[in-house]
Structures are given as C-alpha cells and as structure tokens.
Scaffold this motif. Structure first.
Motif, PDB file in Angstrom:
ATOM      1  N   THR A   2       0.056  -7.066   8.281  1.00 24.40           N
ATOM      2  CA  THR A   2      -0.322  -7.428   6.928  1.00 24.40           C
ATOM      3  C   THR A   2       0.513  -6.691   5.893  1.00 24.40           C
ATOM      4  N   ARG A   3       1.024  -7.428   4.925  1.00 28.47           N
ATOM      5  CA  ARG A   3       1.633  -6.830   3.735  1.00 28.47           C
ATOM      6  C   ARG A   3       0.576  -6.755   2.647  1.00 28.47           C
ATOM      7  N   ARG A   4       0.706  -5.793   1.746  1.00 29.27           N
ATOM      8  CA  ARG A   4      -0.320  -5.629   0.718  1.00 29.27           C
ATOM      9  C   ARG A   4       0.301  -5.296  -0.627  1.00 29.27           C
ATOM     10  N   LEU A   5      -0.219  -5.928  -1.662  1.00 30.40           N
ATOM     11  CA  LEU A   5       0.108  -5.598  -3.047  1.00 30.40           C
ATOM     12  C   LEU A   5      -1.166  -5.131  -3.739  1.00 30.40           C
ATOM     13  N   PRO A  49       1.710   3.748   0.082  1.00 30.32           N
ATOM     14  CA  PRO A  49       2.626   2.773  -0.517  1.00 30.32           C
ATOM     15  C   PRO A  49       4.084   3.175  -0.328  1.00 30.32           C
ATOM     16  N   VAL A  50       4.941   2.163  -0.250  1.00 35.07           N
ATOM     17  CA  VAL A  50       6.377   2.414  -0.107  1.00 35.07           C
ATOM     18  C   VAL A  50       7.108   2.195  -1.426  1.00 35.07           C
ATOM     19  N   ALA A  51       6.425   1.602  -2.398  1.00 32.43           N
ATOM     20  CA  ALA A  51       7.069   1.312  -3.685  1.00 32.43           C
ATOM     21  C   ALA A  51       6.016   1.289  -4.778  1.00 32.43           C
ATOM     22  N   LEU A  52       6.450   1.618  -5.989  1.00 26.77           N
ATOM     23  CA  LEU A  52       5.557   1.677  -7.143  1.00 26.77           C
ATOM     24  C   LEU A  52       6.300   1.141  -8.357  1.00 26.77           C
ATOM     25  N   TRP A  53       5.755   0.079  -8.934  1.00 27.10           N
ATOM     26  CA  TRP A  53       6.333  -0.525 -10.130  1.00 27.10           C
ATOM     27  C   TRP A  53       5.323  -0.428 -11.262  1.00 27.10           C
ATOM     28  N   LEU A 141       8.609  -6.559   0.345  1.00 21.63           N
ATOM     29  CA  LEU A 141       7.790  -5.769   1.258  1.00 21.63           C
ATOM     30  C   LEU A 141       7.955  -6.270   2.684  1.00 21.63           C
ATOM     31  N   ALA A 142       8.097  -5.341   3.611  1.00 24.46           N
ATOM     32  CA  ALA A 142       8.156  -5.684   5.027  1.00 24.46           C
ATOM     33  C   ALA A 142       6.744  -5.705   5.607  1.00 24.46           C
ATOM     34  N   ASP A 143       6.606  -6.261   6.816  1.00 22.81           N
ATOM     35  CA  ASP A 143       5.306  -6.271   7.481  1.00 22.81           C
ATOM     36  C   ASP A 143       4.750  -4.861   7.567  1.00 22.81           C
ATOM     37  N   GLY A 144       3.468  -4.721   7.198  1.00 20.97           N
ATOM     38  CA  GLY A 144       2.805  -3.437   7.273  1.00 20.97           C
ATOM     39  C   GLY A 144       2.984  -2.561   6.049  1.00 20.97           C
ATOM     40  N   GLU A 145       3.768  -3.012   5.067  1.00 19.92           N
ATOM     41  CA  GLU A 145       4.031  -2.186   3.890  1.00 19.92           C
ATOM     42  C   GLU A 145       3.107  -2.543   2.729  1.00 19.92           C
ATOM     43  N   GLU A 184      -6.593  -5.926  -4.845  1.00 23.03           N
ATOM     44  CA  GLU A 184      -5.850  -5.881  -3.590  1.00 23.03           C
ATOM     45  C   GLU A 184      -5.519  -7.303  -3.134  1.00 23.03           C
ATOM     46  N   LEU A 185      -4.239  -7.556  -2.923  1.00 19.10           N
ATOM     47  CA  LEU A 185      -3.758  -8.816  -2.366  1.00 19.10           C
ATOM     48  C   LEU A 185      -3.151  -8.521  -1.009  1.00 19.10           C
ATOM     49  N   GLU A 186      -3.383  -9.392  -0.047  1.00 19.92           N
ATOM     50  CA  GLU A 186      -2.796  -9.184   1.270  1.00 19.92           C
ATOM     51  C   GLU A 186      -2.156 -10.467   1.778  1.00 19.92           C
ATOM     52  N   HIS A 187      -1.065 -10.298   2.492  1.00 23.47           N
ATOM     53  CA  HIS A 187      -0.369 -11.419   3.115  1.00 23.47           C
ATOM     54  C   HIS A 187      -0.773 -11.406   4.577  1.00 23.47           C
TER      55      HIS A 187
END
Length: 209
Positions: A2-5, A49-53, A141-145, A184-187
């Motif tokens: 799962t990817r997550r935003l 998290p791997v990134a922050l905007w 975002l990659a899988d799991g990020e 929370e959004l998830e792919h």
C-alpha cells in the motif's frame, strides 16, 4: 503493498481564532497552533514518511517544520498547495465585517457568484493548481511508502474528492478539518471484492488525542 498520502491541515492562527478569512495572507501560527503542530508531529513521523510537501504560506510551512524535525525530512514548499484566495476585500475580515463593508460582494458570495468577487478563486481555480501537485506526489511514491502534504482546510476539502474521482459537490458532505486534523489516502486493492488497486479514502479528520 500500500502507498499512502497524508494531507494535514495547518495549526491554528490568531485569525482562525477570531474567524477572519486568511486566504493567501501570510499569517503565522499562534501559540496554540505551535502546540498543535508539536503534538501532531510524532504521530505523523510514526508513519515513517519518505517525503514532505507543504504550502509556502507561513501557517502551513511552520506546521511542516515541526513534522520535518520529528521525521528527519526536509520539507519541500510548493505554492500550488495554498489555500483559496478569498479576494482582496475579504482577507482579514470576519464574515460580519465583510457583509457590512462590502455588501455587494457579500451578496455575490452568498449567491455563489464567485466570478463577481475580485481576486477570489473558484473551486476550479484551486483544483487546476492543487491536483497536478497531488498527482505528481502520488506517482512518485513507491509501494509501501508514505508522503505527507501540509496544506489548508478548504483546499484539501475540494482536492481530495476530485483526486479520488468522486462526483462534483461531494466535498460539501465532508466535515470541516480541525486545525492539525489530517486525511489519509491509500492506494490499495478492494476490501470486499477483488479489484485493481486504486486510491481510496481511509480516514478523514484524524486528530491527536
């Protein structure tokens, strides 16, 4: 996987407290807002998290810095994540003051005639800048990020349904985000029936206790 935003609304400002329209005004966090940002930062950092905007406006950027310090990230400021521009005459006023000082514009606002209000953005205006930003973050975002986006309440409320492909007007059924409330959004694939992975709403207006 799962990817997550995660989309986080900024902490409180003095103008939030006094119910003054902020729009693109660069209003900083007040003491309560700083405390809210400090409290929410560990919860979001725990998501690894791997990134922050973040929106470049002070109230969002200040909130993002708290999260960045906790998560060990460098926030990327992006002016596409700004709040609605509310118009030159509306900025800094309460709704009552706006109605008293600019009754014609106020009447247009009540009627939904946004085009008649100088300097005010429509939903379409905000989506034209916000959605490309959100889409680019999601695609990176990659899988799991997990990635975190720090922005503003009204902008998030119109952007999330559009990003998910929901019909127009659904944003009006969503509650107002609290200061430092997050989405929370998830792919991921479907839960109940087999389906291809897609972006889904996992949570709306989560807050720290």
């Amino acid at each position: 996987m799962t990817r997550r935003l995660v989309l986080l609304r900024h902490g409180r400002t003095a103008w939030n407290r006094s119910l003054r329209a902020q729009g693109h005004a660069d209003v900083p966090l007040d003491d309560e807002g700083e405390a809210q940002a400090k409290a929410v930062a560990p919860a979001l950092a725990a998501m690894r998290p791997v990134a922050l905007w973040s929106s470049d406006l002070a109230r969002a950027a200040g909130t993002a810095r708290r999260v960045a310090d906790e998560a060990g990230l460098d926030p990327v400021l992006d002016d596409r994540l700004r709040e609605f521009a509310v118009g030159t005459h509306r900025t800094g006023l309460t709704l009552e003051e706006y109605a008293d000082q600019h009754p014609v514009e106020h009447a247009a606002l009540v009627a939904g005639d946004i085009a008649a209000i100088p300097g005010r953005e429509s939903d379409a205006d905000v989506l034209a800048r916000f959605l490309p930003a959100l889409t680019s973050y999601a695609e990176g975002l990659a899988d799991g990020e997990t990635g975190i986006v720090v922005s503003h309440g009204a902008a998030i409320r119109v952007a999330v349904p559009a990003f998910l492909g929901w019909p127009p007007g659904v944003d009006q059924t969503l509650g107002v985000l609290d200061n430092c409330g997050w989405v929370e959004l998830e792919h991921a694939a479907g839960t109940w029936t087999p389906a291809e992975a897609r972006w889904r709403l996992r949570a709306w207006n989560r807050v720290t206790s």
